[in-house]
Structure formats: C-alpha cells, structure tokens
Design a protein around this motif. Structure first.
Motif, PDB file in Angstrom:
ATOM      1  N   THR A  38     -36.356  -5.819 -41.518  1.00 33.52           N
ATOM      2  CA  THR A  38     -37.266  -6.950 -41.676  1.00 33.52           C
ATOM      3  C   THR A  38     -36.922  -8.040 -40.669  1.00 33.52           C
ATOM      4  N   ARG A  39     -37.753  -9.094 -40.639  1.00 36.04           N
ATOM      5  CA  ARG A  39     -37.567 -10.152 -39.645  1.00 36.04           C
ATOM      6  C   ARG A  39     -37.216 -11.511 -40.237  1.00 36.04           C
ATOM      7  N   ASP A  40     -37.315 -11.669 -41.537  1.00 34.06           N
ATOM      8  CA  ASP A  40     -36.919 -12.950 -42.137  1.00 34.06           C
ATOM      9  C   ASP A  40     -36.139 -12.675 -43.417  1.00 34.06           C
ATOM     10  N   VAL A  41     -35.304 -13.629 -43.775  1.00 35.07           N
ATOM     11  CA  VAL A  41     -34.361 -13.406 -44.869  1.00 35.07           C
ATOM     12  C   VAL A  41     -35.060 -13.243 -46.215  1.00 35.07           C
ATOM     13  N   ASP A  42     -36.152 -13.948 -46.460  1.00 40.97           N
ATOM     14  CA  ASP A  42     -36.845 -13.801 -47.743  1.00 40.97           C
ATOM     15  C   ASP A  42     -37.367 -12.380 -47.930  1.00 40.97           C
ATOM     16  N   THR A  43     -37.951 -11.829 -46.879  1.00 42.47           N
ATOM     17  CA  THR A  43     -38.434 -10.446 -46.935  1.00 42.47           C
ATOM     18  C   THR A  43     -37.260  -9.481 -47.049  1.00 42.47           C
ATOM     19  N   ALA A  44     -36.168  -9.776 -46.348  1.00 41.88           N
ATOM     20  CA  ALA A  44     -34.981  -8.921 -46.407  1.00 41.88           C
ATOM     21  C   ALA A  44     -34.388  -8.895 -47.815  1.00 41.88           C
ATOM     22  N   LEU A  45     -34.360 -10.042 -48.481  1.00 43.23           N
ATOM     23  CA  LEU A  45     -33.833 -10.091 -49.853  1.00 43.23           C
ATOM     24  C   LEU A  45     -34.671  -9.231 -50.789  1.00 43.23           C
ATOM     25  N   ILE A  46     -35.983  -9.318 -50.666  1.00 39.68           N
ATOM     26  CA  ILE A  46     -36.873  -8.495 -51.508  1.00 39.68           C
ATOM     27  C   ILE A  46     -36.667  -7.022 -51.195  1.00 39.68           C
ATOM     28  N   ALA A  47     -36.639  -6.686 -49.905  1.00 41.43           N
ATOM     29  CA  ALA A  47     -36.476  -5.276 -49.511  1.00 41.43           C
ATOM     30  C   ALA A  47     -35.135  -4.725 -49.975  1.00 41.43           C
ATOM     31  N   ALA A  48     -34.075  -5.516 -49.842  1.00 40.04           N
ATOM     32  CA  ALA A  48     -32.746  -5.059 -50.264  1.00 40.04           C
ATOM     33  C   ALA A  48     -32.726  -4.815 -51.767  1.00 40.04           C
TER      34      ALA A  48
END
Length: 82
Positions: free
Chosen positions: A48-58
């Motif tokens: 992903t490219r931003d931390v909010d999306t990364a947190l959801i994906a993780a």
C-alpha cells in the motif's frame, strides 16, 4: 505479490499502536522517526501507499480477520475484538 508473515504484521501493528500511544506525531524525534519507519515497513509489507490503508490491509491479513467488516478477532480469552 509476496505477503508478510502474520507474526511480522502483528508485531508491526503492535509497535505502531504503541508509538501512537506514546504521542507519535508530537513525541520526541526518535519516536517520530521510529513511527515513520514502522509506517513505511507496513506499507511495503502490505503493498500500500499510505499508513491508514496499510493498517487495514495488515489487520485483514491476520488470522481471525472477518472479510465482511475488516475486523480482527483477538485470540480466545483476550477480551473481545481489537
């Protein structure tokens, strides 16, 4: 796409949450730098490219994720959802 091991993602999520609790954006230079490093690693680990999306994906990639609402269940006896 390669996927990070769930244990690695869980550790990154825990560290990011801890750094956020320590004041992340308003904390010392060392805390802000470590938070940026963890955010970057989460993004790379989840593609992903931003931390909010990364947190959801993780969270979605962890065992116990429920695809219908992207929540993650804690292990039995841990007291509910995270």
């Amino acid at each position: 796409m390669l996927m990070a091991h769930p244990a690695v993602l869980a550790n990154l999520l825990d560290e990011y949450e801890t750094l956020t609790a320590l004041g992340g954006e308003r904390g010392s230079h060392e805390i802000r730098q470590r938070m940026d490093d963890v955010a970057y690693t989460l993004c790379v680990s989840t593609g992903t490219r931003d931390v909010d999306t990364a947190l959801i994906a993780a969270r979605f990639q962890l065992p116990g994720a429920r695809p219908e609402d992207d929540s993650v269940l804690q292990p039995s006896g841990a007291g509910g959802r995270r």
